[in-house]
Design a protein around this motif. Structure first.
Motif, mmCIF file in Angstrom:
data_model
loop_
_atom_site.group_PDB
_atom_site.id
_atom_site.type_symbol
_atom_site.label_atom_id
_atom_site.label_comp_id
_atom_site.label_asym_id
_atom_site.label_seq_id
_atom_site.Cartn_x
_atom_site.Cartn_y
_atom_site.Cartn_z
ATOM 1 N N SER A 1 6.256 11.676 -13.891
ATOM 2 C CA SER A 1 7.007 11.602 -12.640
ATOM 3 C C SER A 1 7.566 12.958 -12.231
ATOM 4 O O SER A 1 8.107 13.707 -13.052
ATOM 5 C CB SER A 1 8.161 10.601 -12.765
ATOM 6 O OG SER A 1 8.898 10.556 -11.559
ATOM 7 N N LEU A 2 7.436 13.258 -10.960
ATOM 8 C CA LEU A 2 8.017 14.481 -10.423
ATOM 9 C C LEU A 2 9.506 14.314 -10.170
ATOM 10 O O LEU A 2 10.214 15.295 -9.941
ATOM 11 C CB LEU A 2 7.318 14.853 -9.110
ATOM 12 C CG LEU A 2 5.824 15.185 -9.221
ATOM 13 C CD1 LEU A 2 5.217 15.362 -7.834
ATOM 14 C CD2 LEU A 2 5.612 16.430 -10.059
ATOM 15 N N ASP A 3 9.971 13.074 -10.215
ATOM 16 C CA ASP A 3 11.379 12.766 -9.991
ATOM 17 C C ASP A 3 11.980 12.166 -11.259
ATOM 18 O O ASP A 3 11.277 11.571 -12.065
ATOM 19 C CB ASP A 3 11.544 11.762 -8.836
ATOM 20 C CG ASP A 3 10.840 12.215 -7.579
ATOM 21 O OD1 ASP A 3 11.117 13.340 -7.128
ATOM 22 O OD2 ASP A 3 9.998 11.451 -7.068
ATOM 23 N N GLU A 4 13.271 12.311 -11.407
ATOM 24 C CA GLU A 4 13.946 11.687 -12.547
ATOM 25 C C GLU A 4 14.052 10.187 -12.295
ATOM 26 O O GLU A 4 14.569 9.753 -11.260
ATOM 27 C CB GLU A 4 15.338 12.295 -12.738
ATOM 28 C CG GLU A 4 16.043 11.802 -13.992
ATOM 29 C CD GLU A 4 17.354 12.522 -14.241
ATOM 30 O OE1 GLU A 4 18.134 12.015 -15.071
ATOM 31 O OE2 GLU A 4 17.601 13.563 -13.602
ATOM 32 N N LEU A 5 13.570 9.409 -13.253
ATOM 33 C CA LEU A 5 13.562 7.957 -13.118
ATOM 34 C C LEU A 5 14.160 7.311 -14.356
ATOM 35 O O LEU A 5 14.108 7.873 -15.451
ATOM 36 C CB LEU A 5 12.126 7.431 -12.950
ATOM 37 C CG LEU A 5 11.343 7.813 -11.706
ATOM 38 C CD1 LEU A 5 9.915 7.301 -11.824
ATOM 39 C CD2 LEU A 5 11.993 7.255 -10.450
ATOM 40 N N SER B 1 0.826 -1.208 0.000
ATOM 41 C CA SER B 1 0.000 0.000 0.000
ATOM 42 C C SER B 1 0.859 1.257 0.000
ATOM 43 O O SER B 1 0.532 2.242 -0.677
ATOM 44 C CB SER B 1 -0.932 0.005 1.222
ATOM 45 O OG SER B 1 -1.795 -1.111 1.211
ATOM 46 N N VAL B 2 1.956 1.229 0.733
ATOM 47 C CA VAL B 2 2.870 2.373 0.777
ATOM 48 C C VAL B 2 3.497 2.599 -0.597
ATOM 49 O O VAL B 2 3.631 3.745 -1.047
ATOM 50 C CB VAL B 2 3.959 2.156 1.849
ATOM 51 C CG1 VAL B 2 5.095 3.174 1.696
ATOM 52 C CG2 VAL B 2 3.354 2.256 3.246
ATOM 53 N N LEU C 1 8.498 2.525 -16.518
ATOM 54 C CA LEU C 1 7.610 1.526 -17.125
ATOM 55 C C LEU C 1 6.906 0.685 -16.066
ATOM 56 O O LEU C 1 5.701 0.434 -16.158
ATOM 57 C CB LEU C 1 8.405 0.627 -18.069
ATOM 58 C CG LEU C 1 8.813 1.239 -19.406
ATOM 59 C CD1 LEU C 1 9.867 0.381 -20.100
ATOM 60 C CD2 LEU C 1 7.596 1.412 -20.316
ATOM 61 N N ASN C 2 7.650 0.249 -15.083
ATOM 62 C CA ASN C 2 7.060 -0.595 -14.045
ATOM 63 C C ASN C 2 6.037 0.166 -13.205
ATOM 64 O O ASN C 2 4.965 -0.360 -12.887
ATOM 65 C CB ASN C 2 8.160 -1.160 -13.141
ATOM 66 C CG ASN C 2 8.812 -2.396 -13.721
ATOM 67 O OD1 ASN C 2 8.202 -3.463 -13.787
ATOM 68 N ND2 ASN C 2 10.059 -2.258 -14.149
ATOM 69 N N ARG C 3 6.340 1.398 -12.860
ATOM 70 C CA ARG C 3 5.423 2.169 -12.017
ATOM 71 C C ARG C 3 4.179 2.602 -12.779
ATOM 72 O O ARG C 3 3.061 2.536 -12.248
ATOM 73 C CB ARG C 3 6.162 3.366 -11.408
ATOM 74 C CG ARG C 3 7.261 2.918 -10.461
ATOM 75 C CD ARG C 3 8.033 4.058 -9.818
ATOM 76 N NE ARG C 3 9.211 3.516 -9.118
ATOM 77 C CZ ARG C 3 9.958 4.187 -8.265
ATOM 78 N NH1 ARG C 3 9.702 5.463 -8.006
ATOM 79 N NH2 ARG C 3 10.997 3.605 -7.679
ATOM 80 N N TRP D 1 3.971 5.918 -5.411
ATOM 81 C CA TRP D 1 4.050 6.022 -6.871
ATOM 82 C C TRP D 1 2.924 6.898 -7.418
ATOM 83 O O TRP D 1 3.118 7.637 -8.374
ATOM 84 C CB TRP D 1 4.014 4.633 -7.511
ATOM 85 C CG TRP D 1 5.190 3.794 -7.099
ATOM 86 C CD1 TRP D 1 6.370 4.231 -6.537
ATOM 87 C CD2 TRP D 1 5.304 2.370 -7.196
ATOM 88 N NE1 TRP D 1 7.203 3.166 -6.284
ATOM 89 C CE2 TRP D 1 6.581 2.013 -6.673
ATOM 90 C CE3 TRP D 1 4.454 1.364 -7.669
ATOM 91 C CZ2 TRP D 1 7.014 0.694 -6.625
ATOM 92 C CZ3 TRP D 1 4.883 0.046 -7.616
ATOM 93 C CH2 TRP D 1 6.152 -0.276 -7.096
ATOM 94 N N HIS D 2 1.754 6.806 -6.799
ATOM 95 C CA HIS D 2 0.657 7.662 -7.248
ATOM 96 C C HIS D 2 0.997 9.136 -7.026
ATOM 97 O O HIS D 2 0.765 9.981 -7.896
ATOM 98 C CB HIS D 2 -0.643 7.307 -6.528
ATOM 99 C CG HIS D 2 -1.753 8.256 -6.841
ATOM 100 N ND1 HIS D 2 -2.112 9.290 -6.001
ATOM 101 C CD2 HIS D 2 -2.561 8.353 -7.927
ATOM 102 C CE1 HIS D 2 -3.092 9.979 -6.545
ATOM 103 N NE2 HIS D 2 -3.389 9.437 -7.709
ATOM 104 N N LYS D 3 1.540 9.451 -5.866
ATOM 105 C CA LYS D 3 1.930 10.835 -5.592
ATOM 106 C C LYS D 3 3.014 11.295 -6.560
ATOM 107 O O LYS D 3 3.028 12.442 -7.005
ATOM 108 C CB LYS D 3 2.424 10.963 -4.156
ATOM 109 C CG LYS D 3 1.311 10.883 -3.114
ATOM 110 C CD LYS D 3 1.870 10.965 -1.702
ATOM 111 C CE LYS D 3 0.737 10.899 -0.675
ATOM 112 N NZ LYS D 3 1.267 10.883 0.726
#
Length: 256
Positions: A148-152, A133-134, A158-160, A139-141
């Motif tokens: 994404s708000l972060d560099e990934l 759940s966490v 893809l996974n998220r 990931w939703h946030k």
């Protein structure tokens, strides 16, 4: 290419060989007649070998093996495998990941835990459910505005994104869920339009295939088939694709 797998050719110390050979047996078992009968025998042999190596594998690899153990056990014996037996290795992987074990892939772990929660397996209520759940909440946030708000890395993205597209997000988005997912897909569709797939390795292509499956509701049947053919061809051509998985992909391609 339709010769039946020789189980002695499989390196059971290599998870890619273990997984690839399992996929090949399962792919061939979908053929009628002699293939079905021969594959039942192969499944039994695979299970016997798997039982001898499970305790020697890393926690992550053992968890991966359990995903194939279930369908092969069903194929071999027409009955489900022992849940208690497989739970041990899955929960060991969870505990090991929490302690910092990098051999356990977080996305494979989340998928495993989520599947067992959906099955109402009580062993996964509590800490595994809380962790799952966490992850979803984080990931939703991270993607709350559709990107994404972060560099990934592409692998993480893809996974998220695949997870968010295939998970019930009503508790996060309520009536906006459909719109959120549509935007999420549109913002990442470009990952499907990479025309140099033949030079990309398996680590990208495998989650890309999962992303395509997650994106199916947002594509026409023709678009889906085009992307699917392109990704499968790239997986077959990639030198990083396991030899047995390549044969299973070729088998599926021929059937298509």
């Amino acid at each position: 290419m339709y010769d039946i797998l020789n189980i002695d050719d499989v390196d059971f110390s290599d998870i890619a060989d273990i997984a690839g050979s399992a996929e090949l047996i399962l792919a061939r078992s979908s053929n009628p007649g002699q293939f079905k009968t021969a594959c039942k025998s192969q499944a039994k042999e695979w299970l016997l070998r798997a039982d001898t190596v499970l305790d020697s594998l890393s926690c992550g690899d053992a968890m991966t093996l359990t995903a194939y153990y279930e369908p092969l056990h069903q194929l071999a014996f027409n009955q489900a495998a022992s849940t208690a037996k497989l739970d041990k290795y899955r929960l060991d992987a969870f505990e090991s990941y929490i302690r910092g074990d990098k051999t356990v892939d977080q996305y494979a772990l989340r998928h495993t835990i989520s599947r067992e929660i959906d099955r109402r397996n009580p062993k996964y209520f509590g800490r595994p459910l809380q962790w799952e759940s966490v992850c979803l909440d984080r990931w939703h946030k991270q993607f709350r505005y559709g990107a994404s708000l972060d560099e990934l890395s592409d692998y993480d993205t893809l996974n998220r994104v695949s997870t968010l597209l295939t998970t019930d997000l009503w508790s996060f988005e309520t009536r906006n869920e459909s719109s959120f997912k549509q935007t999420l897909f549109e913002n990442h569709r470009h990952l499907l339009d990479n025309y140099q797939l033949s030079i990309i390795n398996y680590q990208f292509l495998s989650p890309l295939q999962s992303f395509l499956l997650a994106a199916a509701p947002y594509l026409s049947p023709e678009e889906f088939r085009t992307y699917d053919t392109r990704i499968r061809s790239a997986l077959i051509a990639s030198p990083t694709t396991n030899r047995f998985r390549r044969k299973s992909l070729l088998l599926s391609q021929d059937k298509g």
